[in-house]
Write a protein that holds these residues in place. Structure first.
Motif, PDB file in Angstrom:
ATOM      1  N   ASP A   1       2.758  -9.911 -19.369  1.00 18.77           N
ATOM      2  CA  ASP A   1       2.091  -9.473 -18.147  1.00 18.77           C
ATOM      3  C   ASP A   1       1.932 -10.645 -17.197  1.00 18.77           C
ATOM      4  O   ASP A   1       1.422 -11.703 -17.577  1.00 18.77           O
ATOM      5  CB  ASP A   1       0.702  -8.901 -18.477  1.00 18.77           C
ATOM      6  N   LYS A   2       2.367 -10.467 -15.969  1.00 16.85           N
ATOM      7  CA  LYS A   2       2.211 -11.478 -14.930  1.00 16.85           C
ATOM      8  C   LYS A   2       1.262 -10.936 -13.856  1.00 16.85           C
ATOM      9  O   LYS A   2       1.442  -9.812 -13.385  1.00 16.85           O
ATOM     10  CB  LYS A   2       3.568 -11.828 -14.298  1.00 16.85           C
ATOM     11  N   VAL A   3       0.296 -11.753 -13.473  1.00 12.43           N
ATOM     12  CA  VAL A   3      -0.703 -11.334 -12.491  1.00 12.43           C
ATOM     13  C   VAL A   3      -0.431 -12.017 -11.153  1.00 12.43           C
ATOM     14  O   VAL A   3      -0.181 -13.230 -11.105  1.00 12.43           O
ATOM     15  CB  VAL A   3      -2.137 -11.658 -12.973  1.00 12.43           C
ATOM     16  N   ILE A   4      -0.490 -11.234 -10.096  1.00 13.68           N
ATOM     17  CA  ILE A   4      -0.328 -11.724  -8.729  1.00 13.68           C
ATOM     18  C   ILE A   4      -1.661 -11.553  -8.007  1.00 13.68           C
ATOM     19  O   ILE A   4      -2.337 -10.538  -8.183  1.00 13.68           O
ATOM     20  CB  ILE A   4       0.742 -10.910  -7.976  1.00 13.68           C
ATOM     21  N   ALA A   5      -2.037 -12.515  -7.207  1.00 15.77           N
ATOM     22  CA  ALA A   5      -3.152 -12.345  -6.272  1.00 15.77           C
ATOM     23  C   ALA A   5      -2.542 -12.163  -4.884  1.00 15.77           C
ATOM     24  O   ALA A   5      -1.787 -13.016  -4.417  1.00 15.77           O
ATOM     25  CB  ALA A   5      -4.068 -13.565  -6.297  1.00 15.77           C
ATOM     26  N   THR A   6      -2.835 -11.050  -4.246  1.00 12.33           N
ATOM     27  CA  THR A   6      -2.210 -10.751  -2.958  1.00 12.33           C
ATOM     28  C   THR A   6      -3.197 -10.031  -2.052  1.00 12.33           C
ATOM     29  O   THR A   6      -4.352  -9.804  -2.442  1.00 12.33           O
ATOM     30  CB  THR A   6      -0.923  -9.919  -3.159  1.00 12.33           C
ATOM     31  N   THR A   7      -2.761  -9.671  -0.856  1.00 11.35           N
ATOM     32  CA  THR A   7      -3.697  -9.135   0.125  1.00 11.35           C
ATOM     33  C   THR A   7      -3.161  -7.903   0.835  1.00 11.35           C
ATOM     34  O   THR A   7      -1.963  -7.704   0.940  1.00 11.35           O
ATOM     35  CB  THR A   7      -4.010 -10.182   1.218  1.00 11.35           C
ATOM     36  N   GLN A   8      -4.089  -7.102   1.329  1.00 11.48           N
ATOM     37  CA  GLN A   8      -3.828  -6.047   2.313  1.00 11.48           C
ATOM     38  C   GLN A   8      -5.101  -5.929   3.134  1.00 11.48           C
ATOM     39  O   GLN A   8      -6.080  -5.334   2.715  1.00 11.48           O
ATOM     40  CB  GLN A   8      -3.478  -4.720   1.654  1.00 11.48           C
ATOM     41  N   MET A   9      -5.090  -6.506   4.330  1.00  9.33           N
ATOM     42  CA  MET A   9      -6.287  -6.585   5.158  1.00  9.33           C
ATOM     43  C   MET A   9      -6.447  -5.391   6.095  1.00  9.33           C
ATOM     44  O   MET A   9      -7.569  -5.033   6.455  1.00  9.33           O
ATOM     45  CB  MET A   9      -6.269  -7.867   5.997  1.00  9.33           C
ATOM     46  N   GLN A  10      -5.348  -4.814   6.547  1.00 11.75           N
ATOM     47  CA  GLN A  10      -5.448  -3.735   7.517  1.00 11.75           C
ATOM     48  C   GLN A  10      -5.981  -2.456   6.875  1.00 11.75           C
ATOM     49  O   GLN A  10      -5.528  -2.093   5.780  1.00 11.75           O
ATOM     50  CB  GLN A  10      -4.074  -3.450   8.137  1.00 11.75           C
ATOM     51  N   PRO A  11      -6.924  -1.768   7.513  1.00 11.87           N
ATOM     52  CA  PRO A  11      -7.497  -2.143   8.803  1.00 11.87           C
ATOM     53  C   PRO A  11      -8.791  -2.960   8.717  1.00 11.87           C
ATOM     54  O   PRO A  11      -9.075  -3.740   9.597  1.00 11.87           O
ATOM     55  CB  PRO A  11      -7.776  -0.787   9.447  1.00 11.87           C
ATOM     56  N   THR A  12      -9.586  -2.763   7.638  1.00  7.80           N
ATOM     57  CA  THR A  12     -10.939  -3.358   7.639  1.00  7.80           C
ATOM     58  C   THR A  12     -11.263  -4.062   6.324  1.00  7.80           C
ATOM     59  O   THR A  12     -12.394  -4.014   5.853  1.00  7.80           O
ATOM     60  CB  THR A  12     -11.995  -2.268   7.898  1.00  7.80           C
ATOM     61  N   ASP A  13     -10.277  -4.747   5.746  1.00  3.93           N
ATOM     62  CA  ASP A  13     -10.523  -5.350   4.441  1.00  3.93           C
ATOM     63  C   ASP A  13     -10.412  -6.864   4.406  1.00  3.93           C
ATOM     64  O   ASP A  13     -10.518  -7.464   3.332  1.00  3.93           O
ATOM     65  CB  ASP A  13      -9.583  -4.748   3.379  1.00  3.93           C
TER      66      ASP A  13
ATOM     67  N   GLY B   1      -6.692  -3.310  -1.895  1.00  5.81           N
ATOM     68  CA  GLY B   1      -7.278  -3.629  -0.606  1.00  5.81           C
ATOM     69  C   GLY B   1      -7.955  -4.981  -0.598  1.00  5.81           C
ATOM     70  O   GLY B   1      -8.512  -5.424  -1.609  1.00  5.81           O
ATOM     71  N   GLY B   2      -7.920  -5.679   0.550  1.00  8.81           N
ATOM     72  CA  GLY B   2      -8.517  -7.008   0.638  1.00  8.81           C
ATOM     73  C   GLY B   2      -7.700  -8.005  -0.154  1.00  8.81           C
ATOM     74  O   GLY B   2      -6.465  -8.008  -0.112  1.00  8.81           O
ATOM     75  N   PHE B   3      -8.388  -8.875  -0.891  1.00  4.88           N
ATOM     76  CA  PHE B   3      -7.742  -9.824  -1.811  1.00  4.88           C
ATOM     77  C   PHE B   3      -7.740  -9.152  -3.170  1.00  4.88           C
ATOM     78  O   PHE B   3      -8.790  -8.959  -3.776  1.00  4.88           O
ATOM     79  CB  PHE B   3      -8.549 -11.126  -1.822  1.00  4.88           C
ATOM     80  N   TYR B   4      -6.584  -8.730  -3.668  1.00  3.07           N
ATOM     81  CA  TYR B   4      -6.536  -7.915  -4.881  1.00  3.07           C
ATOM     82  C   TYR B   4      -5.463  -8.428  -5.833  1.00  3.07           C
ATOM     83  O   TYR B   4      -4.691  -9.328  -5.493  1.00  3.07           O
ATOM     84  CB  TYR B   4      -6.300  -6.446  -4.535  1.00  3.07           C
ATOM     85  N   ARG B   5      -5.427  -7.847  -7.023  1.00  4.12           N
ATOM     86  CA  ARG B   5      -4.435  -8.287  -8.005  1.00  4.12           C
ATOM     87  C   ARG B   5      -3.412  -7.188  -8.258  1.00  4.12           C
ATOM     88  O   ARG B   5      -3.701  -6.004  -8.187  1.00  4.12           O
ATOM     89  CB  ARG B   5      -5.090  -8.714  -9.315  1.00  4.12           C
ATOM     90  N   SER B   6      -2.211  -7.647  -8.547  1.00  5.22           N
ATOM     91  CA  SER B   6      -1.107  -6.778  -8.922  1.00  5.22           C
ATOM     92  C   SER B   6      -0.536  -7.326 -10.226  1.00  5.22           C
ATOM     93  O   SER B   6      -0.524  -8.540 -10.430  1.00  5.22           O
ATOM     94  CB  SER B   6      -0.036  -6.771  -7.828  1.00  5.22           C
ATOM     95  N   VAL B   7      -0.093  -6.446 -11.098  1.00  8.17           N
ATOM     96  CA  VAL B   7       0.404  -6.867 -12.410  1.00  8.17           C
ATOM     97  C   VAL B   7       1.800  -6.292 -12.636  1.00  8.17           C
ATOM     98  O   VAL B   7       2.066  -5.140 -12.322  1.00  8.17           O
ATOM     99  CB  VAL B   7      -0.545  -6.397 -13.540  1.00  8.17           C
ATOM    100  N   TYR B   8       2.689  -7.120 -13.174  1.00 11.04           N
ATOM    101  CA  TYR B   8       4.007  -6.639 -13.573  1.00 11.04           C
ATOM    102  C   TYR B   8       4.375  -7.298 -14.896  1.00 11.04           C
ATOM    103  O   TYR B   8       3.732  -8.255 -15.338  1.00 11.04           O
ATOM    104  CB  TYR B   8       5.055  -6.944 -12.498  1.00 11.04           C
ATOM    105  N   VAL B   9       5.394  -6.770 -15.552  1.00 12.27           N
ATOM    106  CA  VAL B   9       5.819  -7.293 -16.850  1.00 12.27           C
ATOM    107  C   VAL B   9       7.170  -7.969 -16.686  1.00 12.27           C
ATOM    108  O   VAL B   9       8.100  -7.402 -16.114  1.00 12.27           O
ATOM    109  CB  VAL B   9       5.910  -6.163 -17.904  1.00 12.27           C
ATOM    110  N   GLU B  10       7.275  -9.177 -17.190  1.00 14.99           N
ATOM    111  CA  GLU B  10       8.538  -9.913 -17.166  1.00 14.99           C
ATOM    112  C   GLU B  10       8.721 -10.589 -18.508  1.00 14.99           C
ATOM    113  O   GLU B  10       7.833 -11.316 -18.967  1.00 14.99           O
ATOM    114  CB  GLU B  10       8.525 -10.938 -16.029  1.00 14.99           C
ATOM    115  N   ASP B  11       9.859 -10.331 -19.129  1.00 18.63           N
ATOM    116  CA  ASP B  11      10.145 -10.870 -20.465  1.00 18.63           C
ATOM    117  C   ASP B  11       9.040 -10.511 -21.449  1.00 18.63           C
ATOM    118  O   ASP B  11       8.650 -11.307 -22.308  1.00 18.63           O
ATOM    119  CB  ASP B  11      10.322 -12.388 -20.405  1.00 18.63           C
ATOM    120  N   GLY B  12       8.509  -9.296 -21.306  1.00 18.01           N
ATOM    121  CA  GLY B  12       7.480  -8.823 -22.224  1.00 18.01           C
ATOM    122  C   GLY B  12       6.096  -9.392 -21.988  1.00 18.01           C
ATOM    123  O   GLY B  12       5.175  -9.126 -22.766  1.00 18.01           O
TER     124      GLY B  12
END
Length: 938
Positions: A170-182, A157-168
């Motif tokens: 960890d890759k970190v993403i900064a992304t968002t989900q504002m709806q409804p009140t974030d 929620g809000g400005f948050y991080r997501s993590v995935y693995v590529e070529d062994g």
């Protein structure tokens, strides 16, 4: 970056401000005068979030004690700079820093500036030397500057991080989900949908990453900050829009684009973003192929050009919802955007098409024109739900998507809306104030019932008139806000300019459907022509304590056909009416609510029921396929409501050994599933299995024949679905050769893990069947395949199939995995627990697990999560005894006030359990007797 927070005016008339945290989500910035003269700057606070001062929501005393903002200020524009850190600091925290300037107008005289902020640490306050000489003046513009620090948490929620693995790695993403009140978790803002503004954003991000937002970006600039090589990406100002539609992403993704795609105006840039390997594997190709045509469809449908210069769509590894309609940067779960034809099923493909259509529909309806407040959320989401089927039908005309809305939305939501604990589509603004109350509205009533009643409306005023009304509505309120009455007014104008005749205005008709919960059952007596309506409740003894100014009466558009006759229609506008054309005789049958275009159920006199049953068993194709499904669904639900007897409902299924169409079979499967939930732990189970086996065996053999002994895929979209039903039900009931077939396919894969030859459409069914029939070896193989899956839809199938095991210790271990984000992502935890509860062996395990871990689940996974209602519903769906009801009551009392967005679902679970108890007590013996009479024991 500049520091500080201060208020300024064009002529440098200024004052100091003080921050006050209140009501958990509001920071009130109060204008202070003479007592602040001697203060010039306040030292920075610590990096820890400030303490929260709570007040009683029911008795707010000060303006900052309210959840809603005062109407005294109106934002004009924001200039926001954010710098997310994609590596943890010395304390192991991922943080972001930022500064924001908001320009706002004073529209009502005030001496307060109140703005939303949540979980942000405002790092410094200061004032400039000159002082404001009084209250803010109406008509004048002001600026508010803030510096802040927030946590880039993994809470979705809000400005948050997501993590995935590529070529062994960890890759970190900064992304968002504002709806409804974030949005207020990303920067201080006027975070309400009616407070639209223009946003200019700058992102400072690590070198080697790309930054995306709602608008196109200027050329990125290389900078060095704190000894770290970074990139600064600035974006063009957005259109005037609501805070909940903001989006920004920092990632190492790549994209595909095709500016020549047949679609909207040529200058629109379309890009599909995802993990590099997903894009390289072609998983974004289908989304790119369909986005342009769907956008073009909506441009024609709305008679309005796509409002933006570009349409970015991005697939995120961690995303709480299915997708989010951020204007110009739509975010998706990977399963809702990515498709691999070699691995993904036709169901996966349909999901991608309909979700893309849903989100693109919002670009106009929701984004260009936005509801004023969340109590009208249904207008946004119900509309997008309905027209998503039109968009998907345009993109894939052979799929019959306009029919599938009946199964996916109409029939599905009727079960919820037939409860006394349901709710109207729209609420009073004052009843929807707190964030958890807002989140609670993201339910099936809002989406599916909203879509169903708008579909009904478009049918009785015609699709052409409906579209014309939308066009004037969008033109009148573009870049602004509106309510449902504004839509009714524009649709009424379109009706008045057409030949459509209605018994009352659009507003008068539709208010009956949105201002009161539930729907009617229409009863037709073909002997007398009498037709009546009554509020339909699954438990007729339940107490409806929600008053209705309309006394639970509706304007019902009734349609029907009789033997060999054309479709007829009438409006039922009171409790009872008579129409001689409904009278039948002899062998003449009548079926009403053609293609289930109306949101109501239908009951008949006994003679007509018998004629319909006879027709189904002699020549079922004479009745339209959707109505064959409807007859089954209506009968089963009427029986649960004690309006018809249960054996009548069961008799509507005897023709299915001759039925090959998907919709009747799917409706039967869903309704019989209720019987399994109630009886799979009792002596009814065996005879019930025998009957289902007898009915499904011809269907199993039919698909075996038309697929060349399972070597080909059926051509028809719905046949592909029905093949899955045939194999699933055949294997679960022991049809000869089925388990050997699925277990053999699975064993072949286990023997050669690098080659999976199982048809994508059949994967989940095969996985589930083999895991249920197997033991630890099969489970561990599937778990390893799940962890190594690089395609989200494949991972989803395996994740769900792992819950099919009949080994309690494996299921208990799997439940523990659900609370370890390294094993099961947070976005999937509640759905996985629900899947385990769907297994008769797993249900008591899941219920005990949820009760014992509720505090942890609620606090760690967020009381505002949209999936909490689904979790409570999922783990209680089998409840049908006094003991289980008391357990549920104890659970409610032990966690009072601690259910967040699952509060309504808990009340519905209590009501369902009570209804189930009564139903089982009344129906267990006749159901057992009927099944025993229909199929011999094996």
């Amino acid at each position: 970056m500049g520091k500080g927070v201060f208020l300024s005016k064009a002529l440098a008339v200024t004052c100091a401000v003080v921050a006050v945290a209140a009501a958990a989500t509001i920071i009130a910035l109060a204008v202070v005068y003479a007592q602040e003269k001697s203060k010039n700057e306040v030292k920075p606070t610590s990096t820890a979030p400030p303490p929260i001062i709570t007040t009683t929501p029911s008795t707010p005393k000060e303006p900052w004690d309210h959840y809603r903002l005062p109407e005294s200020l109106s934002p004009v524009s924001y200039n926001v700079t954010l710098r997310p850190r994609l590596k943890p600091d010395a304390n192991g925290l991922y943080i972001f820093t930022g500064e924001s300037t908001v320009v706002f107008k004073c529209v009502k005289e005030t001496d307060l500036i109140i703005i939303h902020s949540n979980k942000l640490n405002l790092t410094k306050f200061r004032r400039v030397p000159r002082q404001l000489s009084g209250a803010l003046k109406v008509g004048d513009s002001y600026e508010l500057f803030t510096d802040f620090v927030g946590e880039l948490a993994d809470d979705l929620g809000g400005f948050y991080r997501s993590v995935y693995v590529e070529d062994g790695v960890d890759k970190v993403i900064a992304t968002t989900q504002m709806q409804p009140t974030d949005a207020r978790k990303a920067f201080p803002c006027f975070d309400e949908p009616a407070m639209k503004a223009v946003f200019t954003l700058t992102l400072i991000h690590p070198a080697g990453t790309v930054a995306l937002s709602n608008s196109l970006n200027h050329e990125p600039v290389n900078v060095t900050l704190d000894g770290e090589k970074s990139t600064m990406t600035s974006f063009h100002p957005t259109k005037i829009m609501s805070t909940y539609l903001l989006a920004f992403v920092v990632c190492e993704f790549t994209f595909i684009t095709n500016e020549l795609v047949a679609g909207p105006k040529p200058e629109t840039l379309i890009r599909i973003w995802a993990r590099r390997k997903a894009i390289e594997a072609g998983q974004g190709d289908y989304a790119l192929e369909k986005t342009g045509p769907i956008l073009k469809f909506f441009e024609d449908y709305y008679k309005s050009p796509y409002p933006l210069e570009k349409s970015d769509q991005i697939a995120l590894p961690d995303f709480g919802a299915g997708a989010m309609e951020n204007w110009g940067l739509i975010t998706y779960r990977e399963t809702a955007l990515l498709f691999n034809p070699n691995v993904s099923s036709n169901g996966d493909k349909e999901w991608v098409a309909t979700v893309i259509a849903h989100e693109l529909a919002h670009m106009w309806f929701g984004n260009l024109v936005t509801t004023r407040w969340w109590n009208d959320l249904w207008l946004n989401e119900g509309f997008a739900t309905y027209v998503s089927y039109l968009g998907a039908d345009f993109a894939e005309p052979s799929w019959n998507m306009k029919d599938l809305i009946v199964l996916n939305e109409v029939i599905g939501v009727m079960g919820t809306d037939a409860l006394a604990s349901s709710h109207p589509l729209t609420s009073k603004e004052e009843d929807v104030q707190r964030p958890e109350q807002i989140s609670e509205l993201f339910d099936s009533i809002t989406y599916s019932k909203g879509g169903s009643v708008l579909r009904m409306l478009s049918q009785f005023i015609t699709e052409e008139v409906f579209s014309k009304g939308l066009q004037t509505y969008l033109e009148e309120f573009k870049y602004s806000n509106a309510g449902y009455t504004d839509l009714w007014r524009n649709l009424q104008m379109a009706v008045e300019n057409s030949s459509v005749a209605l018994p009352a205005s659009v507003e008068v008709i539709m208010n009956r459907w949105i201002l009161q919960m539930g729907f009617p059952v229409v009863t037709i007596n073909t002997k007398t022509g009498t037709i009546t309506q009554k509020h339909f409740l699954l438990d007729p003894e339940s107490v409806v304590d929600r008053p209705s100014e309309f006394n639970y009466e509706w304007f019902v558009p009734v349609t029907w056909i009789k033997t060999g006759a054309a479709e007829q229609s009438l409006w039922l506008v009171k409790k009872e009416d008579t129409n001689p054309s409904m009278i039948t005789g002899g062998d003449e049958w009548l079926v009403a609510n053609i293609d289930m275009k109306g949101f109501y159920r239908v009951n008949y006199d006994d003679a007509n029921w018998e004629r319909l049953l006879a027709k189904l068993n002699s020549k079922h194709q004479d009745i339209p396929v959707i109505n064959r499904a409807q007859i089954i669904d209506d009968a089963f639900n009427l029986a649960r409501a004690k309006i018809v007897n249960t054996t009548l409902a069961l008799r509507t299924t005897t023709f299915l050994d001759k039925e090959e169409e998907y919709m009747p079979w799917e409706t039967f499967r869903r309704n019989l599933n209720y019987y399994f939930l109630m009886f799979d732990r009792s002596e009814v189970y065996g005879p019930m299995q025998n009957y289902l086996k007898q009915q499904v065996e011809p269907l199993f053999n039919h698909f075996k024949n038309i697929t060349g002994n399972w070597t080909k895929i059926p051509e028809k979209h719905t046949d592909q679905y029905n093949q899955v039903n045939a194999i699933s039900m055949a294997c679960s009931t022991g049809v000869d050769g089925c388990k050997e077939l699925t277990s053999g396919w699975f064993a072949e894969w286990m023997n050669n893990p690098a080659v999976n030859k199982i048809s994508p459409n059949l994967k989940y069914t095969v996985y589930c069947s083999a895991i249920a029939a197997g033991g630890e070896k099969e489970w561990e193989f599937a778990w390893a395949a799940f962890k190594n899956a690089t395609i989200a839809s494949e991972a989803d199938k395996l994740m769900s199939a792992l819950s099919c095991s009949k080994q309690p210790w494996l299921l208990n271990r799997y439940l523990e995995y659900c609370l370890d984000p390294k094993k099961i992502r947070k976005q999937d935890a509640t759905s996985t627990i629900s899947s385990i509860a769907g297994n008769s062996v797993g249900q008591p395990l899941a219920w005990d697990f949820v009760r014992s871990r509720w505090d942890y689940i609620f606090n760690e996974y967020g009381g505002g999560s949209f999936s909490f209602g689904g979790l409570i519903s999922g783990v209680t769906r089998r409840f049908s005894s006094e003991f289980e009801y008391k357990q549920l009551l104890q659970f409610k009392e032990a966690n009072a006030g601690n259910f967040g967005s699952g509060t309504a679902a808990l009340e519905q679970a209590l009501e369902r359990t009570k209804a189930n108890m009564k139903w089982v007590a009344l129906n267990k013996k006749p159901v057992l007797d009927w099944f025993e009479s229909q199929a011999p024991a094996v």
